[in-house]
Design an enzyme around this catalytic site. Structure first.
Site, PDB file in Angstrom:
ATOM      1  CG  ASP A 157       8.794  -1.548  -1.944  1.00 45.42           C
ATOM      2  OD1 ASP A 157       8.085  -0.517  -2.066  1.00 45.42           O
ATOM      3  OD2 ASP A 157       8.614  -2.387  -1.046  1.00 45.42           O
ATOM      4  N   GLY A 171       9.869   3.037   8.639  1.00 46.85           N
ATOM      5  CA  GLY A 171       9.433   2.225   9.773  1.00 46.85           C
ATOM      6  C   GLY A 171       7.966   2.430  10.102  1.00 46.85           C
ATOM      7  CD  GLN A 188      -0.014   7.785   3.181  1.00 52.89           C
ATOM      8  OE1 GLN A 188      -1.060   7.261   2.758  1.00 52.89           O
ATOM      9  NE2 GLN A 188       1.088   7.077   3.441  1.00 52.89           N
ATOM     10  CG  ASP A 235      10.479   0.874   5.501  1.00 51.39           C
ATOM     11  OD1 ASP A 235      11.441   0.979   6.298  1.00 51.39           O
ATOM     12  OD2 ASP A 235       9.725  -0.110   5.495  1.00 51.39           O
TER      13      ASP A 235
END
Lengths: 374, 374
Positions: free
Chosen positions: A270, A96, A193, A94
């Site tokens: 995940d 972070g 998003q 990812d």
């Protein structure tokens, strides 16, 4: 010889569900795929060969945790994350972003990036799109994520829009850094998003697709909006993504979430759930989730799953697991985490088989009923 | 075909050190032997096949812990301790005596036995010689211990004498119960007590030998008297025991303790040290004990022991172990405990080879120097 290029091949569909294959220089990822989470360079309580033998082709590691310990420059000196943790398959990292956003009170977001203090020692750090990609390259990550802001839930439409636009600007900067720093065969995913707002998701997807990433993640879901809104958002979002690129739903989820999301065209997942539950005595089985602390298992000689190929699920009695969990023995966490990772991989393999045979809807209905104890 | 009888064969000596073999219906124990401790039906943080593959022929389990959880009658219903924990080799059990004695304030000793309250839930229990043997038989233990009182250190001569005499009376009662309850091939050991008093040890040994046990344990050492007094007591005690029976020094010890005790004729050992140290980031190596938390390991790409057959010692860098320990990751405890159990087994194998080649004194001198970093 293994290809030095990253690629995705769509092999079959069954309804909205997709069977495919991601190719990386470190090996192939059969999709739909579940990636065990190796937060701090270890899938908690498992040996790397157990993760591989359970059927996992790829694991996830967390940039935030690894940038603090052992540190990306040290990791690079030691030969990179794969050697460090002895996982020679593909690793996805990812950016972070998600984890620094969660540091309420310890972080400040600006156009430039996020400044934050370590949850471990309070030291000050700055994470920018460029630094995030730099770290992911130092780790040697095969599949990297753009730096983004995970829009919280609830958020107003204006907040969700501003957040999504910021992530798009960070996507550009992430891609520029990646183009400069990454090596052959490494891949960068953009992250869609927009909260639960269909028009914002559409704007995000279109802008990212125009930038041409190797794959597309769907972020900002499973953050409190509930399964119904998550699935509705997914159903509207995946059709906006190119069919010839993999789609990754971040941080999801329960077995039911996985089935429903695969039905809506997701390829990669995940979640910490199988390992975290394993450390708390909760086991996933085809007949639902069970709590091994429960006294009814104290005299139960049956294993978790007699038909499993996983020794943890097949060879140890529920009575023994109950005993280990009650005593707080590490072997309890080890065995149940292992069995849970194996169950998640079995579930993915069963979904891949059902898509291959074009019977995904039937499989999903039967499996959902069974998982819910019907 | 495996013998249904318990036996011991002395194969060679080198100075005072003895090479031998204990035969049980569940397999052979090569001596000198170190028994990993599986307190609550698990050698902490190891899978049973790791214990076996490390070279352990036999493990120890604790009657006190297992009588409280899962309970001996339940264990018997579930098929016994071997099936429960998936260890098919021999298991030695203690009598529970040592651990109930340690329950300061929660226990009361009488001629009959020890009444005590569980450290877990405060429930009241009574442990007698008969009940101890009954429990060990319900567990299915291959090598059982008489119920005894472990004399504390320091103790006056009168206290040590009275305690030793009580243990002798309990030895008689343990043997009577064992004769009634035990099956083919199970063995009972008497336990020599007497503190650091040579005449008391001699009285205890003679009385036990007259009762004719299958083997003899040496108890009440490594309880604070220091290595010098322990070794002096050992040197005086082992010559009083029959050469054709195995000798087991309970609860010992460090690598140096093991070498010195083998030199004085001890055949069997158990200790929590390798696994407990492993959970605290401390690793045993041929060059001494190291603390992997130490910052000097953060950049060290070398494994614990490149020449080891144990994957934990051979395949993972000290830098990675340092990282895991600093992060509190379970895999750190798992790997270091495993490497430590493997080191203890390597040490025993090296001692057996040195006795076989009649060069034990040289081996001991070289190894002690190396272990102490000389």
């Amino acid at each position: 010889m293994m290809s030095r290029r990253f690629g995705y091949e769509l092999k079959a569909t069954s309804g909205g569900a997709r069977l495919g294959q991601v190719t990386t220089p470190r090996g192939v990822i059969r999709t739909p795929a579940f990636m065990p989470v190796g937060t701090a360079a270890t899938v908690k309580a498992l040996y790397p060969d157990q993760v591989r033998d359970a059927g996992a082709d790829v694991i996830l590691a967390n940039t935030y945790h690894l940038m603090l310990r052992p540190g990306p420059e040290r990791m690079a000196r030691l030969g990179g994350l794969h050697d460090f943790m002895r996982w020679d398959g593909p690793i996805l990292t990812d950016s972070g972003g998600f984890q620094v956003m969660s540091l309420a009170g310890l972080r400040k977001i600006s156009e430039k990036g996020v400044s934050f203090r370590s949850h471990i020692d309070g030291s000050a750090h700055l994470l920018t799109p460029k630094r995030s990609i730099e770290i992911q390259c130092l780790l040697g990550s095969d599949i990297q994520m753009q730096f983004d802001e995970c829009t919280p839930f609830p958020a107003t439409r204006d907040e969700a829009s501003a957040s999504m636009e910021l992530s798009l600007r960070w996507a550009e900067r992430s891609k520029a850094a990646f183009t400069r720093l990454a090596g052959d065969g490494q891949a960068l995913f953009g992250i869609v998003q927009g909260g639960i707002h269909q028009d914002l998701r559409a704007r995000s997807a279109a802008a990212l697709v125009a930038m041409d990433f190797s794959g597309y993640s769907i972020g900002g879901l499973a953050v409190g909006e509930g399964q119904a809104r998550m699935l509705a958002t997914l159903a509207q979002t995946t059709p906006l993504l190119p069919a010839d690129k993999p789609r990754y739903l971040m941080g999801v989820g329960t077995p039911l979430d996985l089935i429903e999301s695969v039905a809506r065209g997701v390829d990669m997942f995940d979640c910490v759930m199988p390992t975290r539950s394993g450390r708390h005595g909760q086991a996933f089985t085809w007949d639902g989730k069970i709590n091994l602390k429960n006294a009814r298992f104290a005299d139960d000689p049956a294993p978790l799953a007699a038909a499993s190929n996983c020794p943890a699920a097949r060879d140890y009695s529920r009575a023994y697991l109950n005993h280990l969990v009650k005593c707080g023995e590490l072997l309890g966490a080890m065995l149940i985490s292992w069995a849970n990772i194996a169950f998640y991989q079995e579930l993915m393999a069963a979904m891949r088989a059902a898509i291959h045979e074009d019977r995904f809807a039937d499989f999903a209905a039967e499996t959902k009923a069974r998982l819910q104890g019907a």
